[in-house]
Scaffold this active site. Structure first.
Site, PDB file in Angstrom:
ATOM      1  N   HIS A 253       6.429  -4.743  13.196  1.00 55.11           N
ATOM      2  CA  HIS A 253       7.543  -3.953  12.627  1.00 55.11           C
ATOM      3  C   HIS A 253       8.667  -3.730  13.649  1.00 55.11           C
ATOM      4  O   HIS A 253       9.742  -3.263  13.293  1.00 55.11           O
ATOM      5  CB  HIS A 253       7.050  -2.616  12.037  1.00 55.11           C
ATOM      6  CG  HIS A 253       6.631  -1.581  13.025  1.00 55.11           C
ATOM      7  ND1 HIS A 253       5.354  -1.076  13.098  1.00 55.11           N
ATOM      8  CD2 HIS A 253       7.318  -0.924  13.990  1.00 55.11           C
ATOM      9  CE1 HIS A 253       5.287  -0.178  14.057  1.00 55.11           C
ATOM     10  NE2 HIS A 253       6.475  -0.065  14.619  1.00 55.11           N
TER      11      HIS A 253
HETATM   12  C1  LIG Z   1       4.467   0.989  18.289  1.00 59.65           C
HETATM   13  S1  LIG Z   1       3.721   0.765  19.851  1.00 59.65           S
HETATM   14  C2  LIG Z   1       2.100   0.218  19.391  1.00 59.65           C
HETATM   15  C3  LIG Z   1       1.076   0.543  20.441  1.00 59.65           C
HETATM   16  C4  LIG Z   1      -0.349   0.097  20.064  1.00 59.65           C
HETATM   17  N1  LIG Z   1      -0.428  -1.312  19.792  1.00 59.65           N
HETATM   18  C5  LIG Z   1      -0.811   0.875  18.876  1.00 59.65           C
HETATM   19  O1  LIG Z   1      -0.853   0.371  17.751  1.00 59.65           O
HETATM   20  O2  LIG Z   1      -1.146   2.052  19.053  1.00 59.65           O
HETATM   21  C6  LIG Z   1       4.456  -0.737  20.387  1.00 59.65           C
HETATM   22  C7  LIG Z   1       3.995  -1.182  21.758  1.00 59.65           C
HETATM   23  O3  LIG Z   1       4.548  -2.471  21.981  1.00 59.65           O
HETATM   24  C8  LIG Z   1       5.025  -2.544  23.302  1.00 59.65           C
HETATM   25  N2  LIG Z   1       6.059  -3.588  23.345  1.00 59.65           N
HETATM   26  C9  LIG Z   1       7.282  -3.564  22.767  1.00 59.65           C
HETATM   27  N3  LIG Z   1       7.947  -4.704  23.037  1.00 59.65           N
HETATM   28  C10 LIG Z   1       7.106  -5.459  23.796  1.00 59.65           C
HETATM   29  C11 LIG Z   1       7.198  -6.749  24.384  1.00 59.65           C
HETATM   30  N4  LIG Z   1       8.298  -7.488  24.224  1.00 59.65           N
HETATM   31  N5  LIG Z   1       6.147  -7.207  25.090  1.00 59.65           N
HETATM   32  C12 LIG Z   1       5.011  -6.468  25.253  1.00 59.65           C
HETATM   33  N6  LIG Z   1       4.864  -5.237  24.711  1.00 59.65           N
HETATM   34  C13 LIG Z   1       5.894  -4.745  23.996  1.00 59.65           C
HETATM   35  C14 LIG Z   1       5.557  -1.151  23.564  1.00 59.65           C
HETATM   36  O4  LIG Z   1       5.668  -0.913  24.943  1.00 59.65           O
HETATM   37  C15 LIG Z   1       4.499  -0.298  22.883  1.00 59.65           C
HETATM   38  O5  LIG Z   1       3.441   0.010  23.747  1.00 59.65           O
END
Ligand SMILES: C[S@@+](CC[C@H](N)C(=O)[O-])C[C@H]1O[C@@H](n2cnc3c(N)ncnc32)[C@H](O)[C@@H]1O
Length: 344
Positions: A253
């Site tokens: 998302h």
């Molecule tokens: C909405 S959180 C979801 C965290 C976990 N997966 C959960 O469902 O509880 C999104 C996660 O994606 C990471 N994220 C966003 N863009 C990213 C990228 N380009 N590469 C790696 N991680 C990323 C953010 O740092 C964050 O920890």
């Protein structure tokens, strides 16, 4: 009270836009402020409760301010009052005080969401988010670190709502030994997967901020499960190879369809033959009730650059990325999330 109001709304006898535009905002603010100030924790679990004056002096509020806040919280059923003494209601005891279910950080995170959504109008007009939510604010690193920590702790709380149902529905290949949790932040999914599937060793890949928070969690709580943390950007850095399971929870998302297709292709290449990709997210088109929730939540996702996607669109992208079989599995009632499981 709630039922009477629902009937009055249905009959169009109450000014619904005012209730939604004013009442809901003030109600949300009252809950968030009480949570941030520690009102619920100060009252605690016991039956004796505290008076407004005791709470005011404990939390350094004006007496009048505390009284008005407490009355609002009684009116929305978070607190109870008897002989001027306030006690916590069931929702507070279960969803805020109980460490197993607490949404304390998630509520703090909503204070940031509330501020961020002030830019929603511009965002909807331009079709782009005003800022990159995952980019660290270099001008204000202390504030950025506070937001980042709250985000990761809040996501951990939300994860605990999803994980029990996910573990019931997921199909992990027999003998699986390696799992990669992309954007896995707090590491809660990995820990629970390793406990449920002995022999599985898991790695979180996330940006530097969440990995630092995950490290703090491990320093405090230990790392008996042997979780591994890696810093990386999943859209461009090497994902490695030979994974049995790759998890993308609440990730798709955040990205646009082209980014998601690229990510799915990279996951396919990183998986072992017979491995599996798990996408957990708030997908549209699975049930009418869920769709009503996502129609609203999607505005929040759009404000950070993504949206709630149709399950059919995800299916199609996954096939395009080379996954031969894709199954869609709704999760339980406590969460609107669903699992889309793709087999390499
Ligand atoms: C909405 S959180 C979801 C965290 C976990 N997966 C959960 O469902 O509880 C999104 C996660 O994606 C990471 N994220 C966003 N863009 C990213 C990228 N380009 N590469 C790696 N991680 C990323 C953010 O740092 C964050 O920890």
């Amino acid at each position: 009270m709630e039922i009477v109001l629902a009937v009055l709304k249905k009959l169009n006898l109450v000014p619904v836009p005012l209730l939604d535009g004013q009442m809901q905002v003030v109600k949300a603010r009252a809950l968030m402020e009480a949570n941030r100030a520690g009102v619920f924790h100060a009252i605690g679990d016991g039956p004796e409760g505290l008076t407004a004056s005791e709470l005011a002096s404990k939390l350094e509020f004006s007496e009048e301010g505390m009284e008005i806040l407490l009355k609002a919280l009684v009116s929305i059923n978070y607190l109870k009052v008897k002989n001027g003494r306030y006690t916590n209601g069931r929702w507070v005891k279960h969803w805020i005080l109980d460490p197993k279910h607490s949404l304390h950080h998630m509520l703090i995170l909503q204070m940031y969401t509330y501020k961020r959504l002030e830019g929603l109008g511009d965002n909807l007009r331009s079709g782009r988010p005003e800022m990159d939510f995952h980019q660290v604010d270099v001008a204000n690193p202390t504030a950025a670190a506070a937001l980042q920590g709250t985000y990761t702790y809040g996501m951990r709380e939300a994860a605990r709502l999803i994980i029990p149902d996910l573990l019931k529905r997921v199909d992990v290949p027999a003998g699986a030994t390696r799992m990669l949790d992309i954007g896995g932040a707090h590491g809660e999914y990995c820990r629970q997967f390793m406990r449920k599937f002995p022999g599985l060793k898991a790695t979180v890949l996330d940006l530097a901020g969440p990995v630092a928070t995950a490290q703090k969690i491990m320093d405090r709580e230990g790392n008996a499960d042997g979780l591994e943390l890696r810093v990386g950007n999943c859209l461009q850095d090497d994902l490695g190879t030979g994974w049995d399971v790759i998890l993308l929870s609440n990730m798709v998302h955040l990205f646009d369809p082209a980014q998601n297709l690229g990510l799915f292709q990279r996951c396919k290449a990183a998986l072992k033959p017979g491995g599996t990709l798990l996408c957990v997210d708030q997908f549209v088109g699975i049930s009418g009730q869920r769709d009503r929730i996502f129609a609203v939540v999607s505005l929040n996702f759009f404000n950070v650059g993504g949206k709630s996607y149709e399950a059919t669109q995800m299916r199609q992208l996954l096939s395009e990325a080379g996954f031969a079989r894709v199954d869609v599995k709704p999760l339980g009632l406590r969460t609107p999330a669903s699992l889309i499981q793709a087999y390499a």
